[in-house]
Design an enzyme around this catalytic site. Sequence first.
Site, PDB file in Angstrom:
ATOM      1  N   HIS A  16       0.835  -1.208   0.000  1.00 10.50           N
ATOM      2  CA  HIS A  16       0.000   0.000   0.000  1.00 10.50           C
ATOM      3  C   HIS A  16       0.869   1.256   0.000  1.00 10.50           C
ATOM      4  O   HIS A  16       1.439   1.624   1.032  1.00 10.50           O
ATOM      5  CB  HIS A  16      -0.948  -0.029   1.216  1.00 10.50           C
ATOM      6  CG  HIS A  16      -1.885   1.129   1.271  1.00 10.50           C
ATOM      7  ND1 HIS A  16      -2.365   1.649   2.445  1.00 10.50           N
ATOM      8  CD2 HIS A  16      -2.440   1.877   0.288  1.00 10.50           C
ATOM      9  CE1 HIS A  16      -3.165   2.652   2.177  1.00 10.50           C
ATOM     10  NE2 HIS A  16      -3.226   2.811   0.879  1.00 10.50           N
ATOM     11  N   GLU A  51       2.904   0.535   3.353  1.00 13.90           N
ATOM     12  CA  GLU A  51       2.381  -0.476   4.286  1.00 13.90           C
ATOM     13  C   GLU A  51       2.453  -1.814   3.575  1.00 13.90           C
ATOM     14  O   GLU A  51       1.940  -1.941   2.449  1.00 13.90           O
ATOM     15  CB  GLU A  51       0.893  -0.212   4.572  1.00 13.90           C
ATOM     16  CG  GLU A  51       0.587   0.692   5.718  1.00 13.90           C
ATOM     17  CD  GLU A  51      -0.915   0.713   6.017  1.00 13.90           C
ATOM     18  OE1 GLU A  51      -1.271   0.531   7.185  1.00 13.90           O
ATOM     19  OE2 GLU A  51      -1.734   0.936   5.101  1.00 13.90           O
ATOM     20  N   ASN A  63      -5.332   3.752   6.936  1.00  7.84           N
ATOM     21  CA  ASN A  63      -6.696   4.255   6.752  1.00  7.84           C
ATOM     22  C   ASN A  63      -7.599   3.995   7.946  1.00  7.84           C
ATOM     23  O   ASN A  63      -8.623   4.655   8.104  1.00  7.84           O
ATOM     24  CB  ASN A  63      -7.286   3.693   5.466  1.00  7.84           C
ATOM     25  CG  ASN A  63      -6.737   4.438   4.266  1.00  7.84           C
ATOM     26  OD1 ASN A  63      -6.586   5.661   4.307  1.00  7.84           O
ATOM     27  ND2 ASN A  63      -6.401   3.717   3.214  1.00  7.84           N
TER      28      ASN A  63
HETATM   29  N1  CAA Z   1       3.497  14.008  -7.712  1.00  8.70           N
HETATM   30  C1  CAA Z   1       4.828  14.205  -7.657  1.00  8.70           C
HETATM   31  N2  CAA Z   1       5.392  15.169  -6.895  1.00  8.70           N
HETATM   32  C2  CAA Z   1       4.566  15.960  -6.185  1.00  8.70           C
HETATM   33  C3  CAA Z   1       3.161  15.820  -6.204  1.00  8.70           C
HETATM   34  C4  CAA Z   1       2.632  14.786  -7.029  1.00  8.70           C
HETATM   35  N3  CAA Z   1       1.318  14.573  -7.117  1.00  8.70           N
HETATM   36  N4  CAA Z   1       2.620  16.758  -5.399  1.00  8.70           N
HETATM   37  C5  CAA Z   1       3.624  17.460  -4.874  1.00  8.70           C
HETATM   38  N5  CAA Z   1       4.808  16.980  -5.348  1.00  8.70           N
HETATM   39  C6  CAA Z   1       6.138  17.469  -5.041  1.00  8.70           C
HETATM   40  C7  CAA Z   1       6.290  18.856  -5.589  1.00  8.70           C
HETATM   41  O1  CAA Z   1       6.709  18.802  -6.949  1.00  8.70           O
HETATM   42  C8  CAA Z   1       7.338  19.449  -4.683  1.00  8.70           C
HETATM   43  O2  CAA Z   1       8.615  19.050  -5.091  1.00  8.70           O
HETATM   44  P1  CAA Z   1       9.788  20.084  -5.346  1.00  8.70           P
HETATM   45  O3  CAA Z   1       9.289  21.468  -5.056  1.00  8.70           O
HETATM   46  O4  CAA Z   1      10.828  19.642  -4.367  1.00  8.70           O
HETATM   47  O5  CAA Z   1      10.167  19.866  -6.741  1.00  8.70           O
HETATM   48  C9  CAA Z   1       7.080  18.759  -3.345  1.00  8.70           C
HETATM   49  O6  CAA Z   1       6.289  17.610  -3.628  1.00  8.70           O
HETATM   50  C10 CAA Z   1       6.327  19.655  -2.399  1.00  8.70           C
HETATM   51  O7  CAA Z   1       5.153  20.104  -3.050  1.00  8.70           O
HETATM   52  P2  CAA Z   1       4.535  21.556  -2.929  1.00  8.70           P
HETATM   53  O8  CAA Z   1       5.629  22.525  -2.580  1.00  8.70           O
HETATM   54  O9  CAA Z   1       3.723  21.811  -4.141  1.00  8.70           O
HETATM   55  O10 CAA Z   1       3.475  21.459  -1.778  1.00  8.70           O
HETATM   56  P3  CAA Z   1       3.604  20.926  -0.297  1.00  8.70           P
HETATM   57  O11 CAA Z   1       4.892  21.273   0.325  1.00  8.70           O
HETATM   58  O12 CAA Z   1       2.324  21.321   0.344  1.00  8.70           O
HETATM   59  O13 CAA Z   1       3.578  19.336  -0.447  1.00  8.70           O
HETATM   60  C11 CAA Z   1       2.299  17.378  -0.387  1.00  8.70           C
HETATM   61  C12 CAA Z   1       2.574  18.676  -1.137  1.00  8.70           C
HETATM   62  C13 CAA Z   1       3.539  16.507  -0.407  1.00  8.70           C
HETATM   63  C14 CAA Z   1       1.185  16.686  -1.144  1.00  8.70           C
HETATM   64  C15 CAA Z   1       1.915  17.716   1.099  1.00  8.70           C
HETATM   65  O14 CAA Z   1       0.898  18.665   1.112  1.00  8.70           O
HETATM   66  C16 CAA Z   1       1.485  16.513   1.885  1.00  8.70           C
HETATM   67  O15 CAA Z   1       2.306  15.763   2.378  1.00  8.70           O
HETATM   68  N6  CAA Z   1       0.161  16.329   2.024  1.00  8.70           N
HETATM   69  C17 CAA Z   1      -0.392  15.201   2.740  1.00  8.70           C
HETATM   70  C18 CAA Z   1      -0.323  13.983   1.861  1.00  8.70           C
HETATM   71  C19 CAA Z   1      -0.888  12.788   2.534  1.00  8.70           C
HETATM   72  O16 CAA Z   1      -1.323  12.801   3.675  1.00  8.70           O
HETATM   73  N7  CAA Z   1      -0.908  11.702   1.782  1.00  8.70           N
HETATM   74  C20 CAA Z   1      -1.503  10.472   2.240  1.00  8.70           C
HETATM   75  C21 CAA Z   1      -2.876  10.412   1.685  1.00  8.70           C
HETATM   76  S1  CAA Z   1      -3.687   8.970   2.257  1.00  8.70           S
HETATM   77  C22 CAA Z   1      -3.213   7.802   1.194  1.00  8.70           C
HETATM   78  O17 CAA Z   1      -2.547   7.970   0.238  1.00  8.70           O
HETATM   79  C23 CAA Z   1      -3.703   6.437   1.576  1.00  8.70           C
HETATM   80  C24 CAA Z   1      -4.973   6.040   1.038  1.00  8.70           C
HETATM   81  O18 CAA Z   1      -5.127   4.847   0.847  1.00  8.70           O
HETATM   82  C25 CAA Z   1      -6.116   6.933   0.810  1.00  8.70           C
END
Ligand code: CAA
Length: 283
Positions: A140, A152, A190
């Site tokens: 996961h 995971e 989750n």
């Molecule tokens: N793909 C690739 N790279 C990405 C991306 C994506 N979709 N989104 C953001 N990035 C990269 C950006 O390019 C940036 O890289 P660099 O600037 O170093 O080139 C870096 O991540 C940081 O992005 P931002 O500056 O645009 O924005 P941020 O600092 O707010 O980070 C984030 C974005 C990493 C998404 C952050 O907001 C975050 O960690 N959010 C929470 C994410 C989370 O909780 N994920 C788990 C979801 S639950 C899940 O996945 C399980 C499930 O089963 C549902």
Amino acid sequence: MEIKKVMVIGAGQMGGGIAQVCAQAGYDVILNDIQEESFNKGLAVITKNLARNVERGRMSEGDKEAVLSRITKSLDLSDAKNADIVIEAAVENMEIKRSIFAQLDEIAPAHTILATNTSSLPITEIAAATNRPEKVIGMHFMNPVPVMKLVEIIRGLATADEVYQAVEDMTNALSKVPVEVNDFPGFVANRVLMPMINEAVYTLYEGVATKEAIDEVMKLGMNHPMGPLQLADFIGLDTCLYIMETLHEGFGDSKYRPCPLLRKYVKAGWLGKKSGRGFYEYN
Ligand code: CAA
């Protein structure tokens, strides 16, 4: 159990990200989708992510081309005949997953590991659709896959130790951190995350605060990178609802009942970022 060739099923947000990190780690990747258009969209996102790495000086143009050359297109599950591991990231639907796994079991060589990126469905039930439950495992990844460190790894009832070990080694080779969990609804990620998001939706539903205030409290108060409602939009409200329903059904405990407001938004087609509107609006 040496893994060289990886097949990823589904070129969406998760599958595309998984294919990207595998190709970046040097694996040959067969990226499969039922529609050519979905494959092309997935490849375009991968290409954009890699270009950003080049721009940021984290990768050379030559490395980018080498990564892309390791990804081959597949529109047919029969390409699993060449894979050492298949990582399935298709839709979250038990019947569809069981049908894919039954087909893969027929096609893939006996040594091939069959992994699923399911976010909450029972690994043991998916494994039961095959004649190799000892080679079926949960892998996961978190969204966005190229950024998030965690994988995971979920053992089904019959998963063999050497299969677990091979998948843990592969996860390390992807520069991700493997965490072992057992097969219970929602696993760990989750089981903990979704009730928090659901509670945030109840908080909005009951008028305790505005959506912006709820998100601000959790961002500034708990140091979360995104507030729970913003995160729900990012994950997809349909996915959040589906996982809450899986927890509710799996445990039979009313504490997991999905908030009626979450249901209403999903029924309205307000699915979050991907549909242009969820708790927030997106252009
Ligand atoms: N793909 C690739 N790279 C990405 C991306 C994506 N979709 N989104 C953001 N990035 C990269 C950006 O390019 C940036 O890289 P660099 O600037 O170093 O080139 C870096 O991540 C940081 O992005 P931002 O500056 O645009 O924005 P941020 O600092 O707010 O980070 C984030 C974005 C990493 C998404 C952050 O907001 C975050 O960690 N959010 C929470 C994410 C989370 O909780 N994920 C788990 C979801 S639950 C899940 O996945 C399980 C499930 O089963 C549902």
